[in-house]
Design a protein around this motif. Structure first.
Motif, PDB file in Angstrom:
ATOM      1  N   SER A 118       0.349  -4.639  10.215  1.00  0.00           N
ATOM      2  CA  SER A 118       0.985  -4.305   8.790  1.00  0.00           C
ATOM      3  C   SER A 118       2.457  -3.925   9.064  1.00  0.00           C
ATOM      4  O   SER A 118       2.843  -3.759  10.122  1.00  0.00           O
ATOM      5  N   ASN A 142      -0.818  -5.439   5.671  1.00  0.00           N
ATOM      6  CA  ASN A 142       0.008  -5.126   4.425  1.00  0.00           C
ATOM      7  C   ASN A 142       1.451  -4.354   4.681  1.00  0.00           C
ATOM      8  O   ASN A 142       1.709  -4.156   5.676  1.00  0.00           O
ATOM      9  N   ILE A 168       0.720  -1.200   0.149  1.00  0.00           N
ATOM     10  CA  ILE A 168      -0.169   0.127  -0.154  1.00  0.00           C
ATOM     11  C   ILE A 168       0.857   1.183   0.097  1.00  0.00           C
ATOM     12  O   ILE A 168       1.921   1.395   0.648  1.00  0.00           O
ATOM     13  N   THR A 209      -6.691  -0.714   7.737  1.00  0.00           N
ATOM     14  CA  THR A 209      -5.821  -1.694   6.912  1.00  0.00           C
ATOM     15  C   THR A 209      -5.162  -2.598   7.665  1.00  0.00           C
ATOM     16  O   THR A 209      -5.031  -2.257   9.157  1.00  0.00           O
TER      17      THR A 209
END
Length: 219
Positions: free
Chosen positions: A206, A182, A142, A179
């Motif tokens: 993440s 990621n 991302i 999110t």
């Protein structure tokens, strides 16, 4: 930090038999320091050398490769005896890449890679028989955009990821906390709001791969 490989110490203490483990490269990498991607099958290759005349004889050894996760759990291991095909031993002063069994990482983050000889009866220098380093595995990438994000930096990240066969989703840093799992590349001003969102993304599992901070390049 993708600079995750250190070369071993190579000191030739003998004029007879000396073998070294040099580095490990995965098939998707152009250098041992490059990240690899989640879900992408890769073939590890261990680079080894003979650093001695070996009395003019062909020698052989077993090379072992292991990969551990951040909790030091063994995820992968393989061993090759180079006396067998397709290598049939190593000649004096020869360097070879020894292919191991394929591996597919299932999650992003830092892994520990270890490579060493498990059988090398003729080796008279143990200082260069073992290497250990951290390998970065990139999860679904991302690119998070903060205030004043620079388009050239965005393009640089896209090009780097594309070269590794990955395509990044672009989101606003304000959406980053939603999110999870990621690999995040941040571009823009590292203000308080951006820091809060990045910390939330880390808490959600993440990884922060790189920060392009226009307001403070040194950070």
């Amino acid at each position: 930090n993708m600079a995750n490989h250190a070369l071993p110490m190579c000191v030739n203490l003998t004029s007879l038999n000396d073998f070294s483990v040099n580095y490990v490269r995965f098939s998707s990498q152009t250098s041992p320091t490059e990240a690899i991607a989640v879900g992408q099958p890769v073939t590890p290759s261990v680079n080894c050398s003979s650093l001695s005349p070996q009395g003019g004889l062909t020698k052989d050894f077993n090379i072992y490769l292991a990969i551990y996760d951040a909790g030091n759990n063994l995820l992968y291991s393989d061993m090759v005896n180079i006396a067998n095909a397709p290598y049939f031993g190593i000649q004096p002063y020869q360097t070879m890449g020894i292919n191991m069994t394929s591996w597919t990482p299932t999650s992003g983050g830092l892994y520990t890679v270890k490579a060493y000889f498990t059988r090398n009866p003729d080796d008279q220098n143990e200082l260069n028989d073992y290497i250990e380093y951290q390998l970065f595995v990139a999860a679904s990438p991302i690119i998070a955009l903060g205030n004043n994000a620079d388009q050239n930096q965005i393009n640089d990240i896209r090009d780097e990821l594309s070269a590794s066969g990955m395509t990044a989703e672009i989101v606003s840093v304000s959406d980053l906390a939603a999110t999870s799992g990621n690999t995040v590349y941040f571009v823009g001003d590292m203000d308080d709001a951006a820091r809060t969102q990045l910390e939330a993304a880390l808490a959600n599992g993440s990884d922060i791969a790189f920060v392009y901070d226009k307001s403070d390049i040194g950070s």
